[in-house]
Design an enzyme around this catalytic site. Structure first.
Site, PDB file in Angstrom:
ATOM      1  CB  SER A  93      24.190  57.289  17.169  1.00 54.34           C
ATOM      2  OG  SER A  93      23.589  57.761  18.313  1.00 54.34           O
ATOM      3  CG  HIS A 135      21.401  62.827  18.061  1.00 55.60           C
ATOM      4  ND1 HIS A 135      21.036  61.580  17.640  1.00 55.60           N
ATOM      5  CD2 HIS A 135      22.366  62.632  18.985  1.00 55.60           C
ATOM      6  CE1 HIS A 135      21.748  60.677  18.276  1.00 55.60           C
ATOM      7  NE2 HIS A 135      22.564  61.282  19.106  1.00 55.60           N
ATOM      8  CG  HIS A 152      18.578  59.263  22.901  1.00 51.67           C
ATOM      9  ND1 HIS A 152      18.983  60.180  21.965  1.00 51.67           N
ATOM     10  CD2 HIS A 152      18.882  58.036  22.403  1.00 51.67           C
ATOM     11  CE1 HIS A 152      19.504  59.539  20.925  1.00 51.67           C
ATOM     12  NE2 HIS A 152      19.456  58.241  21.166  1.00 51.67           N
ATOM     13  CE1 TYR A 188      21.425  60.814  25.663  1.00 46.76           C
ATOM     14  CE2 TYR A 188      20.924  58.515  25.193  1.00 46.76           C
ATOM     15  CZ  TYR A 188      21.410  59.742  24.797  1.00 46.76           C
ATOM     16  OH  TYR A 188      21.883  59.904  23.528  1.00 46.76           O
ATOM     17  CD  GLU A 189      17.967  63.618  23.967  1.00 44.71           C
ATOM     18  OE1 GLU A 189      17.806  64.749  23.509  1.00 44.71           O
ATOM     19  OE2 GLU A 189      17.607  62.595  23.366  1.00 44.71           O
ATOM     20  CB  ALA A 243      24.865  53.314  17.469  1.00 45.46           C
ATOM     21  CG  MET A 265      22.174  54.158  26.239  1.00 45.27           C
ATOM     22  SD  MET A 265      23.223  55.597  26.503  1.00 45.27           S
ATOM     23  CE  MET A 265      24.801  54.807  26.856  1.00 45.27           C
ATOM     24  CB  SER A 266      17.560  54.372  21.448  1.00 37.47           C
ATOM     25  OG  SER A 266      18.147  53.459  20.545  1.00 37.47           O
ATOM     26  CG  ASN A 286      30.657  50.226  21.350  1.00 38.02           C
ATOM     27  OD1 ASN A 286      29.681  50.773  20.807  1.00 38.02           O
ATOM     28  ND2 ASN A 286      30.608  49.749  22.575  1.00 38.02           N
ATOM     29  CG  HIS A 311      29.351  59.642  21.306  1.00 33.76           C
ATOM     30  ND1 HIS A 311      28.262  58.809  21.101  1.00 33.76           N
ATOM     31  CD2 HIS A 311      29.117  60.733  20.530  1.00 33.76           C
ATOM     32  CE1 HIS A 311      27.416  59.376  20.251  1.00 33.76           C
ATOM     33  NE2 HIS A 311      27.917  60.537  19.884  1.00 33.76           N
TER      34      HIS A 311
HETATM   35  N1  HPA Z   1      26.390  50.721  25.371  1.00 36.33           N
HETATM   36  C1  HPA Z   1      25.251  51.435  25.364  1.00 36.33           C
HETATM   37  N2  HPA Z   1      24.855  52.129  24.313  1.00 36.33           N
HETATM   38  C2  HPA Z   1      25.617  52.116  23.212  1.00 36.33           C
HETATM   39  C3  HPA Z   1      26.821  51.396  23.157  1.00 36.33           C
HETATM   40  C4  HPA Z   1      27.227  50.660  24.301  1.00 36.33           C
HETATM   41  O1  HPA Z   1      28.272  49.995  24.332  1.00 36.33           O
HETATM   42  N3  HPA Z   1      27.353  51.596  21.914  1.00 36.33           N
HETATM   43  C5  HPA Z   1      26.480  52.413  21.258  1.00 36.33           C
HETATM   44  N4  HPA Z   1      25.435  52.721  22.033  1.00 36.33           N
END
Ligand code: HPA
Length: 272
Positions: free
Chosen positions: A30, A61, A83, A85-86, A113, A211-212, A235, A247
């Site tokens: 990302s 994306h 992903h 989750y998609e 990310a 998540m990847s 983050n 996001h």
């Molecule tokens: N959690 C899950 N996936 C993420 C995060 C997070 O804090 N930041 C970027 N992708």
């Protein structure tokens, strides 16, 4: 056709469009997609033109395979990923990795990310992934195994190649780019974690969360590739500070460190 035959089919299609044999594969996470602009003599193939690739479902994306030259090395860059989750089948999530392998790639650098769990991490840090924890509730190797791609029970004790990881760390240091290392927890998403979940992840040894990456690393290792992973800590993970997760923060932080990230990756590719 089975997955192996689909992989060969997709690989042949790509080979017919390019006139080099890529050695290094890179998956861009990302906000890191701009790295693909660094590729010289590039051939850009949208995923939806490649046989057996699924449609890309996430807005923002890009889904392109970009082949060409970086630092005098032939590369294949996956700009955008599928992903779990998609709603994709986990086998479709890792299919592009298998196709990269069929092109002849030995070394794969996976980026993402991620949220920072380790108290020593701040947004903007880069973290070399030394190991992962698969909490996706799925494994891309479940179901029948095809021995043409890899063994039934592949060893995962050295899933992230230590020689490649060391090179990333020493290269970053030589460029005065701050680099951390740690363990990545891969969750299914798409909701961010709760503070209680982050406390659990910290207890079980995770330094970052996303998540990847986990399915892709497993599939790459299954096929015998050397894998390295780099998280961009975008983050603080949930509950580490009072700030809600957004996001936008993820993409803004990735954007902020993009230049360091691009120069680091370019230098690493030149030496692996
Ligand atoms: N959690 C899950 N996936 C993420 C995060 C997070 O804090 N930041 C970027 N992708």
């Amino acid at each position: 056709m089975d997955i192996y035959e689909n992989m060969i089919d997709a690989g042949e299609f790509i080979k017919s469009r390019i006139n080099l044999t890529p050695e290094t594969g890179i998956i861009l996470g990302s906000g890191l997609g701009d790295f693909a602009d660094e590729v010289d003599n590039s051939v850009v193939t949208p995923y939806d033109e490649i046989p057996h690739f699924k449609e890309v479902r996430v807005k923002g994306h890009a889904g392109n395979l970009v082949t060409g030259i970086i630092a005098e090395k032939p590369v294949a860059v996956l700009q955008g990923r599928y992903h779990f989750y998609e709603g994709h089948d986990i086998k479709d999530v890792v299919f592009p990795v298998r196709v990269l392998c069929s092109l002849g790639i030995n070394n794969l650098i996976i980026t993402n990310a991620a949220g920072g769990i380790n108290a020593a991490f701040t947004p903007g840090d880069l973290m070399v992934i030394t190991d992962h924890i698969n909490l996706m509730g799925e494994n891309p190797l479940s179901g029948d195994n095809d021995e043409r791609m890899g063994p039934r029970f592949p060893d995962m004790s050295t899933i992230y190649n230590s020689a490649m990881s060391e090179k990333i760390i020493s290269t970053a240091r030589s460029m005065s780019i701050s680099i951390k290392s740690g363990i990545y927890a891969g969750l299914r998403g798409p909701s961010y974690e709760t503070p209680a979940e982050i406390r659990m992840l910290k207890t079980i040894g995770a330094d970052s969360v996303g998540m990847s990456t986990v399915p892709e690393s497993i599939a790459a290792k299954h096929m015998g590739m050397n894998v390295a992973g780099i998280s961009c800590i975008t983050n603080f993970a949930a509950g580490i500070t009072d700030q809600p997760l957004d996001h936008k923060e993820v993409t803004e932080t990735a954007d902020r460190v993009k230049e360091d990230f691009i120069s680091l990756l370019t230098r690493v590719i030149s030496i692996i």
